[in-house]
Design a protein around this motif. Structure first.
Motif, PDB file in Angstrom:
ATOM      1  N   THR A   1       0.830  -1.207   0.000  1.00 55.40           N
ATOM      2  CA  THR A   1       0.000   0.000   0.000  1.00 55.40           C
ATOM      3  C   THR A   1       0.862   1.253   0.000  1.00 55.40           C
ATOM      4  N   GLN A   2       1.920   1.263   0.833  1.00 55.35           N
ATOM      5  CA  GLN A   2       2.827   2.408   0.878  1.00 55.35           C
ATOM      6  C   GLN A   2       3.539   2.602  -0.462  1.00 55.35           C
ATOM      7  N   ILE A   3       3.973   1.505  -1.056  1.00 52.68           N
ATOM      8  CA  ILE A   3       4.674   1.571  -2.339  1.00 52.68           C
ATOM      9  C   ILE A   3       3.745   2.103  -3.422  1.00 52.68           C
ATOM     10  N   ALA A   4       2.504   1.617  -3.452  1.00 52.51           N
ATOM     11  CA  ALA A   4       1.537   2.079  -4.451  1.00 52.51           C
ATOM     12  C   ALA A   4       1.220   3.565  -4.276  1.00 52.51           C
ATOM     13  N   ALA A   5       1.092   4.006  -3.030  1.00 56.36           N
ATOM     14  CA  ALA A   5       0.809   5.430  -2.771  1.00 56.36           C
ATOM     15  C   ALA A   5       1.964   6.306  -3.255  1.00 56.36           C
TER      16      ALA A   5
ATOM     17  N   PRO B   1       8.879   5.269   0.773  1.00 58.29           N
ATOM     18  CA  PRO B   1       7.509   4.758   0.900  1.00 58.29           C
ATOM     19  C   PRO B   1       6.768   5.214   2.159  1.00 58.29           C
ATOM     20  N   ASN B   2       7.492   5.548   3.232  1.00 58.53           N
ATOM     21  CA  ASN B   2       6.829   6.043   4.441  1.00 58.53           C
ATOM     22  C   ASN B   2       6.515   7.541   4.333  1.00 58.53           C
ATOM     23  N   LEU B   3       6.659   8.099   3.101  1.00 52.22           N
ATOM     24  CA  LEU B   3       6.379   9.489   2.760  1.00 52.22           C
ATOM     25  C   LEU B   3       7.340  10.477   3.414  1.00 52.22           C
TER      26      LEU B   3
ATOM     27  N   TYR C   1      17.550  19.119   3.197  1.00 52.02           N
ATOM     28  CA  TYR C   1      16.353  19.288   4.017  1.00 52.02           C
ATOM     29  C   TYR C   1      15.699  17.925   4.158  1.00 52.02           C
ATOM     30  N   THR C   2      15.192  17.608   5.346  1.00 48.64           N
ATOM     31  CA  THR C   2      14.415  16.391   5.530  1.00 48.64           C
ATOM     32  C   THR C   2      13.014  16.769   5.966  1.00 48.64           C
ATOM     33  N   GLY C   3      12.031  15.986   5.519  1.00 48.58           N
ATOM     34  CA  GLY C   3      10.656  16.297   5.864  1.00 48.58           C
ATOM     35  C   GLY C   3       9.704  15.239   5.366  1.00 48.58           C
ATOM     36  N   THR C   4       8.504  15.679   4.993  1.00 48.74           N
ATOM     37  CA  THR C   4       7.466  14.762   4.530  1.00 48.74           C
ATOM     38  C   THR C   4       6.894  15.251   3.215  1.00 48.74           C
ATOM     39  N   VAL C   5       6.398  14.308   2.440  1.00 47.96           N
ATOM     40  CA  VAL C   5       5.802  14.623   1.150  1.00 47.96           C
ATOM     41  C   VAL C   5       4.318  14.253   1.202  1.00 47.96           C
ATOM     42  N   SER C   6       3.509  15.028   0.524  1.00 43.56           N
ATOM     43  CA  SER C   6       2.077  14.726   0.414  1.00 43.56           C
ATOM     44  C   SER C   6       1.592  15.208  -0.942  1.00 43.56           C
ATOM     45  N   SER C   7       0.445  14.714  -1.332  1.00 47.90           N
ATOM     46  CA  SER C   7      -0.112  15.160  -2.603  1.00 47.90           C
ATOM     47  C   SER C   7      -0.680  16.557  -2.414  1.00 47.90           C
ATOM     48  N   ILE C   8      -0.715  17.319  -3.475  1.00 45.24           N
ATOM     49  CA  ILE C   8      -1.239  18.694  -3.383  1.00 45.24           C
ATOM     50  C   ILE C   8      -2.711  18.670  -3.011  1.00 45.24           C
ATOM     51  N   SER C   9      -3.458  17.670  -3.469  1.00 40.71           N
ATOM     52  CA  SER C   9      -4.880  17.588  -3.138  1.00 40.71           C
ATOM     53  C   SER C   9      -5.107  17.310  -1.650  1.00 40.71           C
ATOM     54  N   GLU C  10      -4.184  16.575  -1.000  1.00 45.95           N
ATOM     55  CA  GLU C  10      -4.296  16.308   0.438  1.00 45.95           C
ATOM     56  C   GLU C  10      -4.017  17.540   1.262  1.00 45.95           C
ATOM     57  N   GLU C  11      -3.227  18.453   0.713  1.00 48.40           N
ATOM     58  CA  GLU C  11      -2.820  19.647   1.455  1.00 48.40           C
ATOM     59  C   GLU C  11      -3.993  20.565   1.731  1.00 48.40           C
TER      60      GLU C  11
ATOM     61  N   ASN D   1      15.290  19.290 -17.366  1.00 45.53           N
ATOM     62  CA  ASN D   1      16.057  18.041 -17.200  1.00 45.53           C
ATOM     63  C   ASN D   1      15.482  17.145 -16.104  1.00 45.53           C
ATOM     64  N   TYR D   2      14.175  16.957 -16.099  1.00 43.77           N
ATOM     65  CA  TYR D   2      13.492  16.145 -15.085  1.00 43.77           C
ATOM     66  C   TYR D   2      13.818  14.674 -15.304  1.00 43.77           C
ATOM     67  N   ARG D   3      14.312  14.011 -14.249  1.00 43.41           N
ATOM     68  CA  ARG D   3      14.663  12.593 -14.312  1.00 43.41           C
ATOM     69  C   ARG D   3      14.177  11.893 -13.046  1.00 43.41           C
ATOM     70  N   VAL D   4      13.615  10.705 -13.207  1.00 38.91           N
ATOM     71  CA  VAL D   4      13.120   9.911 -12.079  1.00 38.91           C
ATOM     72  C   VAL D   4      13.740   8.523 -12.147  1.00 38.91           C
ATOM     73  N   VAL D   5      14.216   8.027 -11.002  1.00 38.93           N
ATOM     74  CA  VAL D   5      14.753   6.672 -10.902  1.00 38.93           C
ATOM     75  C   VAL D   5      14.087   5.996  -9.708  1.00 38.93           C
ATOM     76  N   LYS D   6      13.525   4.808  -9.932  1.00 37.44           N
ATOM     77  CA  LYS D   6      12.986   4.023  -8.821  1.00 37.44           C
ATOM     78  C   LYS D   6      14.115   3.131  -8.313  1.00 37.44           C
ATOM     79  N   ASN D   7      14.402   3.227  -7.034  1.00 38.76           N
ATOM     80  CA  ASN D   7      15.499   2.492  -6.421  1.00 38.76           C
ATOM     81  C   ASN D   7      15.055   1.107  -5.963  1.00 38.76           C
ATOM     82  N   ASP D   8      16.015   0.258  -5.630  1.00 34.84           N
ATOM     83  CA  ASP D   8      15.729  -1.118  -5.214  1.00 34.84           C
ATOM     84  C   ASP D   8      14.855  -1.195  -3.962  1.00 34.84           C
ATOM     85  N   ASN D   9      14.937  -0.208  -3.088  1.00 31.81           N
ATOM     86  CA  ASN D   9      14.158  -0.234  -1.844  1.00 31.81           C
ATOM     87  C   ASN D   9      12.794   0.446  -1.996  1.00 31.81           C
ATOM     88  N   SER D  10      12.321   0.590  -3.240  1.00 23.38           N
ATOM     89  CA  SER D  10      11.027   1.203  -3.581  1.00 23.38           C
ATOM     90  C   SER D  10      10.984   2.705  -3.338  1.00 23.38           C
ATOM     91  N   SER D  11      12.130   3.319  -3.057  1.00 21.90           N
ATOM     92  CA  SER D  11      12.182   4.771  -2.953  1.00 21.90           C
ATOM     93  C   SER D  11      12.438   5.341  -4.348  1.00 21.90           C
TER      94      SER D  11
END
Length: 183
Positions: free
Chosen positions: A28-32, A154-156, A172-182, A122-132
């Protein structure tokens, strides 16, 4: 003999303790997180700023410049509004900067924080082995270019690394959320 047994037991305990500390993300965390990254629509609010610990920062710490609980390499952002917002091809940030600046950023200290508002390059995305995920892109503030590296877990939880042309790098360390949740 007794010494060898004690060392063996302590070593075994340490090995078992280290191996049990590995956490795995739930499906569930990975899918989110997958949905958040693929939508390219999220906001990150940081809890801590982690500037490079330079001689100047250490001098400020020794002079008592930082609040209780803060140090030259870790500064709490609680009560300090900040965010990095990614919405499709647009990015905006309002992040306080702590650290050394190699050249002046503006008159009267007008550009001390890290503020950019515009399109990403230059937007680039890589999915890592630990699902991050590791997301990289370039952004521009009023007077400076930044290499932006974002790690999303995955723990956001999140980590932002900003490398500017005129400033020492900062994390910086913190938390991520969707804009709609904000809202």
């Amino acid at each position: 003999m007794k010494y060898n047994v004690i060392v063996f037991v302590l070593s075994l305990g340490l090995l078992l303790n280290c191996s049990s500390s590995k956490t795995t993300a739930t499906p569930t965390q990975i899918a989110a997180l997958d949905q958040l990254v693929y939508s390219k629509s999220f906001v990150i609010e940081s809890d801590w700023a982690l500037p490079q610990s330079t001689n100047t920062m250490m001098a400020l710490q020794n002079a008592g410049f930082f609040s209780a609980g803060d140090s030259a390499s870790r500064i709490s952002l609680s009560g300090n509004p900040n965010e990095l917002r990614l919405d499709n091809e647009n990015v905006s940030s309002q992040l306080p900067f702590f650290g050394e600046v190699q050249s002046t950023s503006g008159y009267n200290g007008s550009d001390n924080s890290i503020n950019f508002d515009g399109t990403i390059k230059n937007y680039r995305v890589v999915k890592n082995d630990n699902s991050s995920y590791t997301i990289r892109f370039d952004a521009r503030s009023h007077s400076e270019n930044f290499d932006v590296i974002i790690h999303l877990f995955p723990n956001l939880r999140s980590e932002i690394i900003l490398k500017g042309a005129k400033r020492f790098p900062i994390r910086y360390t913190g938390t991520v959320s969707s804009i709609s949740e904000e809202n």
